[in-house]
Design a protein around this motif. Sequence first.
Motif, PDB file in Angstrom:
ATOM      1  N   THR A 121       0.838  -1.204   0.000  1.00  0.00           N
ATOM      2  CA  THR A 121       0.000   0.000   0.000  1.00  0.00           C
ATOM      3  C   THR A 121       0.872   1.252   0.000  1.00  0.00           C
ATOM      4  O   THR A 121       0.436   2.306  -0.430  1.00  0.00           O
ATOM      5  N   ASN A 122       2.094   1.134   0.481  1.00  0.00           N
ATOM      6  CA  ASN A 122       3.019   2.272   0.489  1.00  0.00           C
ATOM      7  C   ASN A 122       3.412   2.589  -0.957  1.00  0.00           C
ATOM      8  O   ASN A 122       4.020   1.766  -1.645  1.00  0.00           O
ATOM      9  N   GLU A 123       3.068   3.791  -1.382  1.00  0.00           N
ATOM     10  CA  GLU A 123       3.249   4.111  -2.810  1.00  0.00           C
ATOM     11  C   GLU A 123       4.712   4.199  -3.224  1.00  0.00           C
ATOM     12  O   GLU A 123       5.062   3.865  -4.350  1.00  0.00           O
ATOM     13  N   THR A 124       5.537   4.682  -2.310  1.00  0.00           N
ATOM     14  CA  THR A 124       6.964   4.756  -2.641  1.00  0.00           C
ATOM     15  C   THR A 124       7.475   3.367  -2.997  1.00  0.00           C
ATOM     16  O   THR A 124       8.256   3.189  -3.935  1.00  0.00           O
ATOM     17  N   ILE A 125       7.024   2.375  -2.224  1.00  0.00           N
ATOM     18  CA  ILE A 125       7.494   1.007  -2.461  1.00  0.00           C
ATOM     19  C   ILE A 125       6.781   0.385  -3.664  1.00  0.00           C
ATOM     20  O   ILE A 125       7.425  -0.210  -4.539  1.00  0.00           O
ATOM     21  N   SER A 126       5.473   0.550  -3.740  1.00  0.00           N
ATOM     22  CA  SER A 126       4.750  -0.129  -4.834  1.00  0.00           C
ATOM     23  C   SER A 126       5.168   0.413  -6.200  1.00  0.00           C
ATOM     24  O   SER A 126       5.087  -0.290  -7.202  1.00  0.00           O
ATOM     25  N   GLN A 185      17.209  -0.572  -3.210  1.00  0.00           N
ATOM     26  CA  GLN A 185      17.691   0.714  -2.686  1.00  0.00           C
ATOM     27  C   GLN A 185      16.592   1.429  -1.899  1.00  0.00           C
ATOM     28  O   GLN A 185      16.866   2.099  -0.908  1.00  0.00           O
ATOM     29  N   THR A 186      15.352   1.251  -2.345  1.00  0.00           N
ATOM     30  CA  THR A 186      14.236   1.912  -1.670  1.00  0.00           C
ATOM     31  C   THR A 186      13.888   1.188  -0.373  1.00  0.00           C
ATOM     32  O   THR A 186      13.754   1.800   0.684  1.00  0.00           O
ATOM     33  N   LEU A 187      13.781  -0.128  -0.460  1.00  0.00           N
ATOM     34  CA  LEU A 187      13.413  -0.923   0.727  1.00  0.00           C
ATOM     35  C   LEU A 187      14.421  -0.738   1.853  1.00  0.00           C
ATOM     36  O   LEU A 187      14.051  -0.627   3.015  1.00  0.00           O
TER      37      LEU A 187
HETATM   38  C1  LIG Z   1       6.869   4.167   2.574  1.00  0.00           C
HETATM   39  O1  LIG Z   1       8.144   3.572   2.366  1.00  0.00           O
HETATM   40  C2  LIG Z   1       9.220   4.475   2.369  1.00  0.00           C
HETATM   41  C3  LIG Z   1      10.463   3.708   1.946  1.00  0.00           C
HETATM   42  O2  LIG Z   1      10.688   2.638   2.831  1.00  0.00           O
HETATM   43  C4  LIG Z   1       9.334   5.107   3.727  1.00  0.00           C
HETATM   44  O3  LIG Z   1      10.397   6.037   3.751  1.00  0.00           O
HETATM   45  C5  LIG Z   1       8.024   5.795   4.065  1.00  0.00           C
HETATM   46  O4  LIG Z   1       8.068   6.286   5.410  1.00  0.00           O
HETATM   47  C6  LIG Z   1       6.840   4.861   3.925  1.00  0.00           C
HETATM   48  N1  LIG Z   1       5.591   5.605   4.053  1.00  0.00           N
HETATM   49  C7  LIG Z   1       4.661   5.280   4.947  1.00  0.00           C
HETATM   50  C8  LIG Z   1       3.439   6.119   4.936  1.00  0.00           C
HETATM   51  O5  LIG Z   1       4.803   4.329   5.709  1.00  0.00           O
END
Ligand SMILES: *[C@@H]1O[C@H](CO)[C@@H](O)[C@H](O)[C@H]1NC(C)=O
Length: 621
Positions: A205-210, A224-226
């Motif tokens: 659900t986390n958009e940065t990750i998805s 690198q993101t994870l």
């Molecule tokens: C989503 O993932 C990113 C990368 O791990 C992280 O920095 C960010 O805090 C996360 N966002 C939420 C809402 O958990």
Amino acid sequence: MKFDISLLCSVAVGAQVVLGTPIRSRTPYNVKETHTAPSKWTKLGRAPSQHKLHLKIGLKQNNFEELSRHLNEVSNPDHGRYGQHLSVDEVNDFVKPTDETLDLTHEWLLSNGVSEMSYSPAKDWINILLDVGSAEALLDTEYSVYRHEDGTALVRTSKWSLPSHLHEHIDTIQPTTSFMRSVPKKSDWIQFSQPWTPPDYKPPTNETISKVCQFFPVTIECFQTLYATKGYQQKAPGIAKIAFNNFLNQTPIRPDIEAFLKHYRPEAADSANTFKSIEIDNGPAAQSEPLTLEQAAGDDFVREANLDAQTILGMTYPQPVYSYSTGGSPPFIPDLNAPTNTNEPYLEWVNFVMAQHDIPQVISTSYGDDEQTVPEAYARRVCQQFARLGARGVSLLVSSGDDGVGDEDGSSCYTNDGKNKTTFLPSFPASCPYVTSVGATQQFEPEVSAYRAPGLGPDGLKHGFYASGSGFSYYFDRPDWQDDVVPAYVKSLKGKYDGLYNKGGRGYPDISAQGLYFAFVFNLTESSISGTSASCPLMSSVVSLVNDALISSGKPTMGWLNPWLYKKGYKAFTDVTIGDSYGCGTKGFPVAKGWDPVTGFGTPIFPEMVRLAKGDHDGHH
Ligand SMILES: *[C@@H]1O[C@H](CO)[C@@H](O)[C@H](O)[C@H]1NC(C)=O
Ligand SMILES: *[C@@H]1O[C@H](CO)[C@@H](O)[C@H](O)[C@H]1NC(C)=O
Ligand SMILES: *[C@@H]1O[C@H](CO)[C@@H](O)[C@H](O)[C@H]1NC(C)=O
């Protein structure tokens, strides 16, 4: 003074041989070691007597206990000497044998007509080249050709002897009873690059990750993101270095690596052609030409080296990367009369590296075998060599294996001690306490332990069982730094699997990282590959980036990680709490809150690792 394998002092002492009938030995021979061939090996017949053996004689080290004490101090974040790693000469001093050990061994070799020998720099190993016939006389043994069920063959014996007065001076001689093959810990290759998800997969659900992480294939940008290494600017370029190991004629293919990097880490693409290839014992150099049709169609074995190179260059650019290729143990062809050579590549590699003054501070190894294929005395000596790397400030990471606690149906989950009891099968060198053992995870929210039941894969073809390697050593007792977490885990099992594993043994893995469906280029084709072979170079890369951060603030590198991990470092890891290890016809060990023998402490959070590691050094410097 700088050594390399070809410069090891080759001492011809033949002139000193007293002519006449040599006394064979001053005391009678007694059996020094018996080790039954593992179940997948069949004895074919006597080895040809002219077949050559590169025998390595492991002399008793005079003061390993003292080395171990120093190593524990410089690796313990609560100790005043934390980070004060030892020099090559200091380390060698602790492990050199006594004069008595050297003299008695020389006398025995000379009296048996062996006059050509070379030494490791610490003189704790003597190398000799003998034909099978002479080795049989020297060790009062018989060598045979053994064939593994997968078709590969080795020249080995199940029992050898020494004059009784030498038993206390010689720890091990190989190749004799070791059936270790340093098999790459990688799962199958899938020649298909379109994104794919299994029907029950829930995207993060986390958009940065998805946005950057998909189930198949997983990419450098996702890692690198994870693990939050993305955007980290290296501050000490050229000083933090990282290496990976290749055995069994594996070699990285530069054009494949370049194609991978162009796609997944474009600014690193040139490094595919510049990373350093170091050949040991006639290992193959990194290949500058694309795979030939024959290579591509042939064995599976160049994929491991490509995977390590692609992951490490993709994650650590612009760090210097070294690829070690150790030759030896070519498939033995029993009906070929031409003399071929037999060696023990793992030992060749570690002895080569120990002789270097310039060693990369992180080394990733994705090769191993069932612990019981390795005789205990030999496993201990190899593990002690790894301790020496740790004392010099090197982090050695090893993949935990791809079969959970043993093969899927349990058909090989039996002891090798003549009793044939049912058992889980730990893996070596993952079980050595001086390495950091790396397990595998998959998915993202949350990450779970890596497991794939046999079935249809992304390419519509059937794929085999794969589960992150897991277990407890039978050879190495639980080190004290595991005392806070491992007994508690064992207790939580409430007797489940009692008798199938060693409750008092070193548990592994220590940590983990992604290990399923890595994006990968092979034969200039986009594809994917899986295994703790993937998680190990990935985790190693993160450690090497931590080293850059430490070096740039004037601090020592991480070195042997485990005491730090178990005391403090674990706080910089995301705990993985879902999954099972599977194997040996069971569900295996369950993943749990905190440390577990499937995912260790979990997956890295790079900025936290840097913060914690810097803080620990600040306490002392
Ligand atoms: C989503 O993932 C990113 C990368 O791990 C992280 O920095 C960010 O805090 C996360 N966002 C939420 C809402 O958990
Ligand atoms: C390797 O690539 C060549 C040329 O594209 C192709 O003919 C061959 O089938 C490929 N081999 C494998 C194993 O993919
Ligand atoms: C060990 O026992 C198993 C199960 O009874 C049997 O299948 C296997 O052949 C035995 N192996 C040896 C080496 O005796």
